[in-house]
Design a protein around this motif. Structure first.
Motif, PDB file in Angstrom:
ATOM      1  N   PRO A 180       0.830  -1.209   0.000  1.00 36.56           N
ATOM      2  CA  PRO A 180       0.000   0.000   0.000  1.00 36.56           C
ATOM      3  C   PRO A 180       0.868   1.264   0.000  1.00 36.56           C
ATOM      4  O   PRO A 180       2.066   1.187   0.248  1.00 36.56           O
ATOM      5  CB  PRO A 180      -0.815  -0.113   1.284  1.00 36.56           C
ATOM      6  N   PRO A 181       0.263   2.427  -0.266  1.00 37.20           N
ATOM      7  CA  PRO A 181       1.038   3.672  -0.294  1.00 37.20           C
ATOM      8  C   PRO A 181       1.671   3.946   1.071  1.00 37.20           C
ATOM      9  O   PRO A 181       1.100   3.600   2.106  1.00 37.20           O
ATOM     10  CB  PRO A 181      -0.006   4.747  -0.601  1.00 37.20           C
ATOM     11  N   LEU A 182       2.835   4.550   1.049  1.00 38.58           N
ATOM     12  CA  LEU A 182       3.526   5.015   2.264  1.00 38.58           C
ATOM     13  C   LEU A 182       3.765   3.903   3.290  1.00 38.58           C
ATOM     14  O   LEU A 182       3.728   4.134   4.491  1.00 38.58           O
ATOM     15  CB  LEU A 182       2.759   6.177   2.919  1.00 38.58           C
ATOM     16  N   ALA A 208       3.368  11.619  11.421  1.00 36.74           N
ATOM     17  CA  ALA A 208       3.652  12.508  10.288  1.00 36.74           C
ATOM     18  C   ALA A 208       3.298  11.857   8.952  1.00 36.74           C
ATOM     19  O   ALA A 208       3.214  12.533   7.931  1.00 36.74           O
ATOM     20  CB  ALA A 208       5.124  12.901  10.310  1.00 36.74           C
ATOM     21  N   VAL A 209       3.129  10.536   8.972  1.00 39.57           N
ATOM     22  CA  VAL A 209       2.848   9.827   7.712  1.00 39.57           C
ATOM     23  C   VAL A 209       1.411   9.310   7.730  1.00 39.57           C
ATOM     24  O   VAL A 209       1.053   8.498   8.592  1.00 39.57           O
ATOM     25  CB  VAL A 209       3.838   8.641   7.526  1.00 39.57           C
ATOM     26  N   PRO A 210       0.568   9.805   6.799  1.00 38.38           N
ATOM     27  CA  PRO A 210      -0.827   9.342   6.791  1.00 38.38           C
ATOM     28  C   PRO A 210      -0.900   7.827   6.592  1.00 38.38           C
ATOM     29  O   PRO A 210      -0.136   7.266   5.804  1.00 38.38           O
ATOM     30  CB  PRO A 210      -1.445  10.067   5.595  1.00 38.38           C
ATOM     31  N   ASN A 230       6.708  -3.783   8.363  1.00 37.81           N
ATOM     32  CA  ASN A 230       7.567  -2.642   8.699  1.00 37.81           C
ATOM     33  C   ASN A 230       7.175  -2.106  10.084  1.00 37.81           C
ATOM     34  O   ASN A 230       6.211  -1.363  10.211  1.00 37.81           O
ATOM     35  CB  ASN A 230       7.411  -1.581   7.602  1.00 37.81           C
ATOM     36  N   VAL A 231       7.934  -2.528  11.102  1.00 36.94           N
ATOM     37  CA  VAL A 231       7.569  -2.226  12.496  1.00 36.94           C
ATOM     38  C   VAL A 231       8.372  -1.039  13.038  1.00 36.94           C
ATOM     39  O   VAL A 231       9.314  -0.569  12.389  1.00 36.94           O
ATOM     40  CB  VAL A 231       7.804  -3.460  13.411  1.00 36.94           C
ATOM     41  N   ASP A 232       8.030  -0.605  14.240  1.00 38.04           N
ATOM     42  CA  ASP A 232       8.805   0.445  14.907  1.00 38.04           C
ATOM     43  C   ASP A 232      10.180  -0.097  15.288  1.00 38.04           C
ATOM     44  O   ASP A 232      10.345  -1.299  15.490  1.00 38.04           O
ATOM     45  CB  ASP A 232       8.075   0.891  16.190  1.00 38.04           C
ATOM     46  N   CYS A 249      12.472  -2.722  10.588  1.00 41.15           N
ATOM     47  CA  CYS A 249      12.149  -1.305  10.586  1.00 41.15           C
ATOM     48  C   CYS A 249      12.919  -0.660   9.436  1.00 41.15           C
ATOM     49  O   CYS A 249      14.145  -0.517   9.493  1.00 41.15           O
ATOM     50  CB  CYS A 249      12.528  -0.659  11.913  1.00 41.15           C
ATOM     51  N   ALA A 250      12.177  -0.299   8.395  1.00 41.61           N
ATOM     52  CA  ALA A 250      12.815   0.198   7.165  1.00 41.61           C
ATOM     53  C   ALA A 250      13.624   1.466   7.425  1.00 41.61           C
ATOM     54  O   ALA A 250      14.729   1.634   6.898  1.00 41.61           O
ATOM     55  CB  ALA A 250      11.752   0.456   6.101  1.00 41.61           C
ATOM     56  N   ASP A 251      13.059   2.318   8.289  1.00 41.82           N
ATOM     57  CA  ASP A 251      13.721   3.572   8.620  1.00 41.82           C
ATOM     58  C   ASP A 251      15.099   3.302   9.237  1.00 41.82           C
ATOM     59  O   ASP A 251      16.104   3.916   8.855  1.00 41.82           O
ATOM     60  CB  ASP A 251      12.862   4.293   9.666  1.00 41.82           C
TER      61      ASP A 251
HETATM   62  N1  LIG Z   1       8.651   5.818  11.775  1.00 37.51           N
HETATM   63  C1  LIG Z   1       8.883   5.187  10.633  1.00 37.51           C
HETATM   64  N2  LIG Z   1       8.652   5.833   9.486  1.00 37.51           N
HETATM   65  C2  LIG Z   1       8.870   5.164   8.324  1.00 37.51           C
HETATM   66  C3  LIG Z   1       9.345   3.832   8.295  1.00 37.51           C
HETATM   67  N3  LIG Z   1       9.477   3.439   7.014  1.00 37.51           N
HETATM   68  C4  LIG Z   1       9.080   4.485   6.272  1.00 37.51           C
HETATM   69  N4  LIG Z   1       8.725   5.525   7.047  1.00 37.51           N
HETATM   70  C5  LIG Z   1       8.287   6.838   6.596  1.00 37.51           C
HETATM   71  O1  LIG Z   1       7.104   6.684   5.837  1.00 37.51           O
HETATM   72  C6  LIG Z   1       7.082   7.588   4.723  1.00 37.51           C
HETATM   73  C7  LIG Z   1       6.833   6.829   3.459  1.00 37.51           C
HETATM   74  O2  LIG Z   1       7.926   5.980   3.196  1.00 37.51           O
HETATM   75  P1  LIG Z   1       8.253   5.489   1.727  1.00 37.51           P
HETATM   76  O3  LIG Z   1       9.381   4.539   1.854  1.00 37.51           O
HETATM   77  O4  LIG Z   1       8.361   6.607   0.802  1.00 37.51           O
HETATM   78  O5  LIG Z   1       6.916   4.681   1.424  1.00 37.51           O
HETATM   79  P2  LIG Z   1       6.480   4.025   0.035  1.00 37.51           P
HETATM   80  O6  LIG Z   1       5.815   2.745   0.417  1.00 37.51           O
HETATM   81  O7  LIG Z   1       7.598   3.952  -0.913  1.00 37.51           O
HETATM   82  O8  LIG Z   1       5.391   5.074  -0.455  1.00 37.51           O
HETATM   83  P3  LIG Z   1       4.742   5.193  -1.937  1.00 37.51           P
HETATM   84  O9  LIG Z   1       5.801   4.917  -2.944  1.00 37.51           O
HETATM   85  O10 LIG Z   1       4.230   6.598  -1.979  1.00 37.51           O
HETATM   86  O11 LIG Z   1       3.649   4.208  -1.961  1.00 37.51           O
HETATM   87  C8  LIG Z   1       8.420   8.313   4.755  1.00 37.51           C
HETATM   88  O12 LIG Z   1       8.225   9.565   5.348  1.00 37.51           O
HETATM   89  C9  LIG Z   1       9.283   7.434   5.637  1.00 37.51           C
HETATM   90  O13 LIG Z   1      10.273   8.170   6.296  1.00 37.51           O
HETATM   91  C10 LIG Z   1       9.609   3.202   9.551  1.00 37.51           C
HETATM   92  O14 LIG Z   1      10.056   2.070   9.624  1.00 37.51           O
HETATM   93  N5  LIG Z   1       9.351   3.917  10.671  1.00 37.51           N
END
Ligand SMILES: Nc1nc2c(ncn2[C@@H]2O[C@H](COP(=O)(O)OP(=O)(O)OP(=O)(O)O)[C@@H](O)[C@H]2O)c(=O)[nH]1
Ligand SMILES: [Mg+2]
Length: 355
Positions: free
Chosen positions: A8-10, A105-107, A204-206, A228-230
Motif C-alpha cells: 500500500p502507499p507510504l 507525520a505519515v498518513p 515494517n515495524v517500529d 524497521c525500514a527507517d
Molecule cells: N517511523 C517510521 N517511518 C517510516 C518507516 N518506514 C518508512 N517511514 C516513513 O514513511 C514515509 C513513506 O515511506 P516510503 O518509503 O516513501 O513509502 P512508500 O511505500 O515507498 O510510499 P509510496 O511509494 O508513496 O507508496 C516516509 O516519510 C518514511 O520516512 C519506519 O520504519 N518507521
C-alpha cells in the motif's frame, strides 16, 4: 534474480529499497518505477577475497524494482499500480511491504495501521488481477474451441486447467493451489500469474520491535519478516566499522537486509557457488537449487559447459577449516565431480574444461 517491492502507499517500500540497494528512487511523474541492484553480502566471498587477493570481488546480485503503492482509495492510485503490472510480472519474487510502524507525520492507508488487513487486501488485488487474466483466456479458448482446429485437444485441456484456476481464485486461493503437475505448471508459465510468484512479506515495524519475531505470519508468503525500514536505512548509511556496534546495541548480529536477502533466495529456491583462485576475481554466482555442475558451468560461460571435463569442488567450510587449498586437498576434502553432480550452497568450484 529480480524482486518487486509492492504494498500500500507510504508503507516504506522506497525506504527499504534505498536501504537494501543504496540507491535513491527518482519517481518522475507518470513513471513511478525504479530499478536498482543489491550486491549480496557473502562472508564466504569476503574470506576468499582476503585469502586469494585477486583484483576484484564480484558479489551475486538481486535486481530490485520499486513501484508506486497499490491502493483502492483513489482511481488514479489504482491505475498507477496497474501500470507497473507488466514489470512486476517479469520478476521472480514479490516482496510485500506493509506498515506496522507508528508515525503521526505519515498518513496511514485507509486511516488505520493494520498490517494483516493490508496484506489481505494486497493478496485480494493479486487474485483479482489473475482472475482477469484467466477470464480473458477462458473466453478466447471457448471461442476457439467452437472451430475445428488442429490444437483442439490441447485447448480443451488448457480450458479445463484455466477453469480450475478460476475456481481456486474465486475461493481466494492462489493459482499454485490449482496446479497438479509439472506439465500444468509449464502450461501456465507464460501467463506469469501474480499468485504463482513466491512472496516474502515484510512487516515494517517500529525500531524498538525490529529485533522481535514478526507479530504474525502471512499465510500466503514463503516467509514473513519484521524489520524497521527507517532504521535499516540508517544502518546502511553507517560506516561498516560503526555498524557492528550499532547492531550489537540493538541486540542483533545482522542487518534485517540480510534476512530479507536470505528469504528471497529461499523463496525463489536459489543457492550460491563461488569461484576463486585466479588472479582476476573472487566471485559468487546464484543458481537454482538442484542445479548440476554442468548447469553451474553454463552460468559462467556456455563454452565451459560445452567443454566440461570435471568440477574440482570443495565445501567452503572445509576449505576454511583446512586453511588453504593445498591443505584441503591433503585432507581429501577436494572432490572431482562430474557433469551430473548437484551443486551445494557454498561450494567452491574450479571448472576443468576443454574447448
Ligand atoms: N517511523 C517510521 N517511518 C517510516 C518507516 N518506514 C518508512 N517511514 C516513513 O514513511 C514515509 C513513506 O515511506 P516510503 O518509503 O516513501 O513509502 P512508500 O511505500 O515507498 O510510499 P509510496 O511509494 O508513496 O507508496 C516516509 O516519510 C518514511 O520516512 C519506519 O520504519 N518507521
Ligand atoms: Mg515509494
Amino acid at each position: 534474480m529480480k524482486v518487486a517491492f509492492i504494498g500500500p502507499p507510504l508503507s516504506g517500500k522506497s525506504t527499504l529499497f534505498r536501504a537494501a540497494t543504496g540507491s535513491t528512487p527518482v519517481n518522475h511523474p507518470g513513471m513511478g518505477e525504479h530499478l536498482a541492484v543489491i550486491k549480496v553480502p557473502d562472508t564466504r566471498l569476503d574470506w576468499l577475497f582476503a585469502h586469494y587477493k585477486p583484483k576484484k570481488k564480484v558479489e551475486a546480485t538481486i535486481d530490485c524494482l520499486d513501484v508506486p503503492g497499490f491502493s483502492h482509495e483513489t482511481a488514479q492510485q489504482q491505475t498507477e499500480f496497474r501500470k507497473s503490472l507488466p514489470s512486476i510480472r517479469k520478476c521472480d519474487a514479490l516482496v510485500a511491504v506493509v506498515r506496522a510502524f507508528d508515525n503521526p507525520a505519515v498518513p496511514a492507508y485507509r486511516n488505520r495501521v493494520d498490517a494483516r488487513a493490508d496484506l489481505d487486501e494486497l493478496m485480494a488485488e493479486l487474485i483479482f488481477c489473475d482472475l482477469e487474466t484467466v477470464a480473458t483466456r477462458i473466453e478466447r479458448l471457448e471461442k476457439s474451441l467452437k472451430k475445428p482446429t488442429k490444437t483442439h485437444e490441447q485447448e480443451k485441456r488448457e480450458l479445463e486447467l484455466m477453469q480450475r484456476c478460476q475456481a481456486a481464485l474465486e475461493n481466494e486461493q492462489p493459482i499454485t493451489s490449482a496446479i497438479k503437475s509439472e506439465e500444468e505448471g509449464k502450461m501456465l508459465s507464460s501467463f506469469a500469474f501474480l499468485t504463482e510468484m513466491p512472496l516474502v512479506a515484510v512487516i515494517n515495524v517500529d525500531a524498538d520491535r525490529a529485533a522481535e519475531q514478526p507479530p504474525f505470519a502471512c499465510p500466503h508468503a514463503r516467509a514473513t519478516i519484521a524489520l524497521c525500514a527507517d532504521m535499516e536505512e540508517q544502518i546502511a548509511e553507517l560506516d561498516p566499522a560503526d555498524r557492528t556496534a550499532f547492531l550489537a546495541d540493538l541486540g542483533v548480529t545482522d542487518p534485517a537486509r540480510d534476512r530479507l536477502i536470505r528469504a528471497c533466495y529461499d523463496a525463489v529456491g536459489l543457492v550460491s557457488f563461488l569461484t576463486a583462485g585466479g588472479d582476476d576475481e573472487a566471485r559468487a554466482w546464484s543458481i537454482p537449487r538442484e542445479s548440476t555442475a554442468v548447469d553451474a558451468a553454463g552460468k559462467i560461460h556456455s563454452d565451459i559447459a560445452r567443454g566440461f571435463i570435471r568440477a574440482e569442488t570443495v565445501a567452503f567450510e572445509d576449505l576454511k577449516a583446512a586453511g588453504d587449498m593445498k591443505a584441503a586437498k591433503a585432507a581429501g576434502k577436494v572432490r572431482l565431480e562430474g557433469k551430473s553432480y548437484i551443486v551445494q550452497d557454498g561450494d567452491i568450484i574450479t571448472f576443468r574444461f576443454n574447448v
